[in-house]
Design a protein around this motif. Sequence first.
Motif, PDB file in Angstrom:
ATOM      1  N   SER A  42       3.808   2.579 -15.372  1.00  0.00           N
ATOM      2  CA  SER A  42       2.349   2.535 -15.279  1.00  0.00           C
ATOM      3  C   SER A  42       1.826   3.965 -15.189  1.00  0.00           C
ATOM      4  CB  SER A  42       1.913   1.725 -14.062  1.00  0.00           C
ATOM      5  OG  SER A  42       2.337   2.355 -12.858  1.00  0.00           O
ATOM      6  N   ALA A  43       0.516   4.103 -15.045  1.00  0.00           N
ATOM      7  CA  ALA A  43      -0.096   5.426 -15.142  1.00  0.00           C
ATOM      8  C   ALA A  43       0.285   6.356 -14.003  1.00  0.00           C
ATOM      9  CB  ALA A  43      -1.622   5.291 -15.203  1.00  0.00           C
ATOM     10  N   HIS A  44       0.288   5.852 -12.744  1.00  0.00           N
ATOM     11  CA  HIS A  44       0.568   6.765 -11.630  1.00  0.00           C
ATOM     12  C   HIS A  44       1.480   6.115 -10.593  1.00  0.00           C
ATOM     13  CE1 HIS A  44      -3.258   4.725 -10.383  1.00  0.00           C
ATOM     14  NE2 HIS A  44      -2.679   4.694  -9.213  1.00  0.00           N
ATOM     15  N   VAL A  45       1.992   6.938  -9.696  1.00  0.00           N
ATOM     16  CA  VAL A  45       2.993   6.503  -8.726  1.00  0.00           C
ATOM     17  C   VAL A  45       2.349   5.740  -7.573  1.00  0.00           C
ATOM     18  CG1 VAL A  45       4.879   7.237  -7.222  1.00  0.00           C
ATOM     19  CG2 VAL A  45       4.355   8.546  -9.278  1.00  0.00           C
ATOM     20  N   HIS A  46       3.021   4.671  -7.139  1.00  0.00           N
ATOM     21  CA  HIS A  46       2.596   3.893  -5.981  1.00  0.00           C
ATOM     22  C   HIS A  46       3.719   3.805  -4.955  1.00  0.00           C
ATOM     23  CE1 HIS A  46      -0.084   2.269  -9.194  1.00  0.00           C
ATOM     24  NE2 HIS A  46      -0.964   2.260  -8.213  1.00  0.00           N
ATOM     25  N   GLN A  47       3.330   3.487  -3.740  1.00  0.00           N
ATOM     26  CA  GLN A  47       4.281   3.084  -2.699  1.00  0.00           C
ATOM     27  C   GLN A  47       4.073   1.598  -2.473  1.00  0.00           C
ATOM     28  OE1 GLN A  47       3.522   4.162   1.282  1.00  0.00           O
ATOM     29  NE2 GLN A  47       1.327   4.422   1.029  1.00  0.00           N
ATOM     30  N   TRP A 262      -4.322  12.685  -4.762  1.00  0.00           N
ATOM     31  CA  TRP A 262      -3.665  11.416  -5.037  1.00  0.00           C
ATOM     32  C   TRP A 262      -2.822  11.513  -6.304  1.00  0.00           C
ATOM     33  CZ3 TRP A 262      -2.968   8.412  -1.250  1.00  0.00           C
ATOM     34  CH2 TRP A 262      -3.941   8.194  -0.272  1.00  0.00           C
ATOM     35  N   SER A 263      -1.886  10.595  -6.447  1.00  0.00           N
ATOM     36  CA  SER A 263      -0.914  10.667  -7.540  1.00  0.00           C
ATOM     37  C   SER A 263      -1.530  10.521  -8.919  1.00  0.00           C
ATOM     38  CB  SER A 263       0.170   9.597  -7.355  1.00  0.00           C
ATOM     39  OG  SER A 263      -0.388   8.317  -7.142  1.00  0.00           O
ATOM     40  N   PHE A 264      -2.816  10.162  -8.999  1.00  0.00           N
ATOM     41  CA  PHE A 264      -3.501  10.087 -10.284  1.00  0.00           C
ATOM     42  C   PHE A 264      -4.468  11.256 -10.467  1.00  0.00           C
ATOM     43  CE2 PHE A 264      -5.307   7.499  -7.000  1.00  0.00           C
ATOM     44  CZ  PHE A 264      -6.644   7.832  -6.988  1.00  0.00           C
ATOM     45  N   GLY A 265      -4.381  12.259  -9.609  1.00  0.00           N
ATOM     46  CA  GLY A 265      -5.107  13.503  -9.797  1.00  0.00           C
ATOM     47  C   GLY A 265      -6.338  13.701  -8.943  1.00  0.00           C
ATOM     48  N   ASP A 266      -6.838  12.662  -8.282  1.00  0.00           N
ATOM     49  CA  ASP A 266      -8.065  12.811  -7.489  1.00  0.00           C
ATOM     50  C   ASP A 266      -7.835  13.731  -6.297  1.00  0.00           C
ATOM     51  OD1 ASP A 266     -10.540  12.431  -6.207  1.00  0.00           O
ATOM     52  OD2 ASP A 266      -9.718  10.751  -5.054  1.00  0.00           O
ATOM     53  N   ASP A 330       5.631  20.502 -11.711  1.00  0.00           N
ATOM     54  CA  ASP A 330       4.581  21.263 -12.395  1.00  0.00           C
ATOM     55  C   ASP A 330       3.347  20.409 -12.671  1.00  0.00           C
ATOM     56  OD1 ASP A 330       6.110  23.582 -12.445  1.00  0.00           O
ATOM     57  OD2 ASP A 330       7.064  23.051 -14.352  1.00  0.00           O
ATOM     58  N   ALA A 331       3.543  19.106 -12.774  1.00  0.00           N
ATOM     59  CA  ALA A 331       2.436  18.161 -12.948  1.00  0.00           C
ATOM     60  C   ALA A 331       2.794  16.888 -12.209  1.00  0.00           C
ATOM     61  CB  ALA A 331       2.192  17.871 -14.425  1.00  0.00           C
ATOM     62  N   LEU A 332       1.811  16.122 -11.828  1.00  0.00           N
ATOM     63  CA  LEU A 332       2.068  14.851 -11.172  1.00  0.00           C
ATOM     64  C   LEU A 332       2.721  13.884 -12.166  1.00  0.00           C
ATOM     65  CD1 LEU A 332      -1.399  14.590  -9.414  1.00  0.00           C
ATOM     66  CD2 LEU A 332       0.785  14.987  -8.257  1.00  0.00           C
ATOM     67  N   PRO A 333       3.590  12.977 -11.696  1.00  0.00           N
ATOM     68  CA  PRO A 333       4.197  12.012 -12.615  1.00  0.00           C
ATOM     69  C   PRO A 333       3.127  11.282 -13.426  1.00  0.00           C
ATOM     70  CG  PRO A 333       5.255  11.905 -10.472  1.00  0.00           C
ATOM     71  CD  PRO A 333       4.086  12.825 -10.320  1.00  0.00           C
ATOM     72  N   GLY A 334       3.309  11.244 -14.732  1.00  0.00           N
ATOM     73  CA  GLY A 334       2.285  10.719 -15.614  1.00  0.00           C
ATOM     74  C   GLY A 334       1.454  11.815 -16.249  1.00  0.00           C
ATOM     75  N   GLY A 335       1.701  13.074 -15.847  1.00  0.00           N
ATOM     76  CA  GLY A 335       1.037  14.218 -16.474  1.00  0.00           C
ATOM     77  C   GLY A 335      -0.286  14.600 -15.865  1.00  0.00           C
ATOM     78  N   TYR A 336      -0.618  14.074 -14.687  1.00  0.00           N
ATOM     79  CA  TYR A 336      -1.910  14.375 -14.072  1.00  0.00           C
ATOM     80  C   TYR A 336      -1.919  15.754 -13.413  1.00  0.00           C
ATOM     81  CZ  TYR A 336      -2.979   9.400 -14.523  1.00  0.00           C
ATOM     82  OH  TYR A 336      -3.201   8.139 -15.013  1.00  0.00           O
ATOM     83  N   HIS A 337      -3.118  16.329 -13.321  1.00  0.00           N
ATOM     84  CA  HIS A 337      -3.363  17.532 -12.533  1.00  0.00           C
ATOM     85  C   HIS A 337      -4.559  17.264 -11.634  1.00  0.00           C
ATOM     86  CE1 HIS A 337      -0.499  20.319 -14.415  1.00  0.00           C
ATOM     87  NE2 HIS A 337      -0.739  19.660 -15.548  1.00  0.00           N
ATOM     88  N   SER A 338      -4.784  18.130 -10.663  1.00  0.00           N
ATOM     89  CA  SER A 338      -5.873  17.944  -9.700  1.00  0.00           C
ATOM     90  C   SER A 338      -7.205  17.838 -10.403  1.00  0.00           C
ATOM     91  CB  SER A 338      -5.905  19.112  -8.703  1.00  0.00           C
ATOM     92  OG  SER A 338      -4.711  19.156  -7.965  1.00  0.00           O
TER      93      SER A 338
END
Length: 345
Positions: A42-47, A262-266, A330-338
């Motif tokens: 999926s797009a970003h990491v979850h717990q 957050w793992s999706f860049g927020d 270097d980037a969040l899993p899924g390629g996200y940045h802040s």
Amino acid sequence: MYWQSLLVLALAAPSRAIVRFHCSQLVRERLDPLVEPGANPSAHVHQIVGGNSFNATMEPGKDMPGESTCTTCTFADDFSNYWTAIMYFRAKNGTYKRVPNIGNNQFEKANGGLTIYYMQDAIYDQNQKSNVTAFKPGFRMFIGDVHARTLAEASRYRYLTYTCLDTWTQRSPEMIAFPQRKCKEGIMTTLRFPTCWDGKNLDSPDHMSHMSYPETGTFESGGPCPATHPVRTAQVMFEVLWDTKQFNELEWPADGRNPFVWSFGDATGYANHADYVFGWKEDSLQKVLDSPCYFYTNCSEYGHKLQSVDDMNKCAQKPVVGEDIDGWLDALPGGYHSQYGPASG
């Protein structure tokens, strides 16, 4: 004040249950069967915590208790899955490191995870007298907006908050954006789901429309449910403790902003969100809610099956998405940045 109120409640047994328990970590990975069913990754990491039948698809007709062989939750009959995004630290050089989440009060030995509440009235109410309806098999819901980057966008979900912990037991003040200072004991996120159900739909296309907040007032003030959503349910609430204190001695970003994301860049914190897929065995949740069960401590007296933290920790899944989510990235899993939103009040 928060824990003083809970002490008073503990000394006066409720007439109906107020449940607080923990679920240890099941797995951390990029799967999201509610918002992105079938996507692997999926797009970003979850717990994720709860029953070990969790997978990328999670069909609505899935018999979660029947397919699970264990659960990470205190209540042995709770095979639900509960999940949130993961928090990362953004270093001055732009790399990212996962922030561990740790066991909450009374659950310090747990392998991370979430603390879960099911409440029939306000948490500080000594007499939990309301009759609420337990969720049904196949029920699921979502709260929050992953695209929110301003206060105005986040205000629709005012029950998703942060507390900057200067002491281990502190629970206020609450804010809806990331704290902008170093928190001595970490950051706690609190996520409260709506409590009024339409009585018909176990889900909806946005995973939210079948649920509603009270028509007036709040859950805590006993506000009535709207006519469109007449069935009052327990309030499901998550508490997550993030061990940000280990990053307090590191150099924060040069621009002085909050270093957590957050793992999706927020990087604002406004897009905090959570997912819930019901999976209690048979009518076990209704039986818990109908008993004078306080948190979890006396629940076995009323026939509810509990398990130890050691047994909770033994239930785990191996990630099916093969990627590094824990190293300096270097980037969040899924390629996200802040991603920072425009300034807002």
